[in-house]
Design a protein around this motif. Sequence first.
Motif, PDB file in Angstrom:
ATOM      1  N   UNK A 102       1.082  -1.134  -0.300  1.00  8.86           N
ATOM      2  CA  UNK A 102       0.123   0.036   0.285  1.00  8.86           C
ATOM      3  C   UNK A 102       0.779   1.416  -0.312  1.00  8.86           C
ATOM      4  N   UNK A 103       0.122   2.233  -0.336  1.00  7.27           N
ATOM      5  CA  UNK A 103       1.078   3.519  -0.335  1.00  7.27           C
ATOM      6  C   UNK A 103       1.260   4.241   1.431  1.00  7.27           C
ATOM      7  N   UNK A 104       2.626   4.140   1.426  1.00 10.06           N
ATOM      8  CA  UNK A 104       2.838   4.960   3.256  1.00 10.06           C
ATOM      9  C   UNK A 104       2.531   5.894   2.911  1.00 10.06           C
ATOM     10  N   UNK A 105       1.975   6.411   1.969  1.00 11.31           N
ATOM     11  CA  UNK A 105       1.719   8.157   2.401  1.00 11.31           C
ATOM     12  C   UNK A 105       0.800   8.938   2.281  1.00 11.31           C
ATOM     13  N   UNK A 106      -0.083   8.972   3.347  1.00  8.23           N
ATOM     14  CA  UNK A 106      -1.721   9.521   3.513  1.00  8.23           C
ATOM     15  C   UNK A 106      -1.329  11.085   3.830  1.00  8.23           C
ATOM     16  N   UNK A 107      -2.077  12.513   2.887  1.00  2.55           N
ATOM     17  CA  UNK A 107      -2.720  13.072   2.928  1.00  2.55           C
ATOM     18  C   UNK A 107      -3.889  13.799   3.544  1.00  2.55           C
ATOM     19  N   UNK A 108      -4.050  14.275   4.812  1.00  8.00           N
ATOM     20  CA  UNK A 108      -5.083  14.451   5.935  1.00  8.00           C
ATOM     21  C   UNK A 108      -5.237  15.626   5.873  1.00  8.00           C
ATOM     22  N   UNK A 109      -4.767  16.710   4.669  1.00 12.06           N
ATOM     23  CA  UNK A 109      -5.239  17.878   4.144  1.00 12.06           C
ATOM     24  C   UNK A 109      -6.631  18.310   3.292  1.00 12.06           C
ATOM     25  N   UNK A 110      -7.554  18.690   3.072  1.00 12.27           N
ATOM     26  CA  UNK A 110      -7.914  18.873   2.295  1.00 12.27           C
ATOM     27  C   UNK A 110      -7.389  20.377   1.573  1.00 12.27           C
ATOM     28  N   UNK A 111      -7.876  20.307  -0.007  1.00 18.41           N
ATOM     29  CA  UNK A 111      -7.021  21.326  -0.814  1.00 18.41           C
ATOM     30  C   UNK A 111      -7.503  22.403  -0.135  1.00 18.41           C
ATOM     31  N   UNK A 112      -6.386  23.438  -0.219  1.00 19.05           N
ATOM     32  CA  UNK A 112      -6.118  24.537   0.259  1.00 19.05           C
ATOM     33  C   UNK A 112      -7.415  25.756  -0.123  1.00 19.05           C
ATOM     34  N   UNK A 113      -8.271  26.241   1.268  1.00 17.35           N
ATOM     35  CA  UNK A 113      -9.322  26.769   0.023  1.00 17.35           C
ATOM     36  C   UNK A 113      -9.373  28.634   1.436  1.00 17.35           C
ATOM     37  N   UNK A 114      -8.453  28.641   2.218  1.00 14.95           N
ATOM     38  CA  UNK A 114      -8.102  30.114   2.269  1.00 14.95           C
ATOM     39  C   UNK A 114      -6.752  30.898   1.733  1.00 14.95           C
ATOM     40  N   UNK A 115      -6.772  32.061   1.691  1.00 11.55           N
ATOM     41  CA  UNK A 115      -6.169  32.948   0.397  1.00 11.55           C
ATOM     42  C   UNK A 115      -4.685  32.700   1.690  1.00 11.55           C
ATOM     43  N   UNK A 116      -3.418  32.862   1.730  1.00 11.69           N
ATOM     44  CA  UNK A 116      -2.678  32.680   2.222  1.00 11.69           C
ATOM     45  C   UNK A 116      -2.267  34.088   3.027  1.00 11.69           C
ATOM     46  N   UNK A 117      -3.339  35.416   2.371  1.00 11.68           N
ATOM     47  CA  UNK A 117      -2.703  37.146   3.081  1.00 11.68           C
ATOM     48  C   UNK A 117      -3.627  36.350   3.875  1.00 11.68           C
TER      49      UNK A 117
END
Length: 164
Positions: A102-117
């Motif tokens: 299996x893939x050892x890497x699991x991304x738990x964050x959702x796609x960013x929705x807030x502008x970095x500023x």
Amino acid sequence: TGAIAKFASSGKPKGKKDLALQAMSYETAYVAKICMGANDAHTLKVLKEAESYEGTSLIIAYSPCIAHGYDLKDSLTHQKQAVESGHWHLFRYDPRLIIQGKNPFQLDSKKPKLHISDYMNKENRFKALSKMDPERSGELTDKSQLYNTSKWKFYADMANMHKS
């Protein structure tokens, strides 16, 4: 990117090094990034997985700092914004999954929705540059937005590598 620091008095021109990615390249350590204010359940899950791993575990945690210049009573909200803006990503890398195919890497964050500023404008290390040099601050904020977006995409691609 864009923070004023001891050796970057006109704003740091590059993003931060990816210590987690460097550690994952060895394929022998459990590696994760957590942010309790953004997702306490994720933090607990990571701590349990890391504790159960027989080898080395590296957990990189987002940590608020009074020097950032916001009231620490707002720390949990600020941590959530760090994740929602893509400044901080939540993920786990568990080498035990490699043995299972299996893939050892699991991304738990959702796609960013807030502008970095929206995140950066709350911290002195970023606000100081916008007061000193608004044009450079804007350029570095845009650069940071691009970096964070591409970094999330990179992690998302890593998470999808073993899917058929």
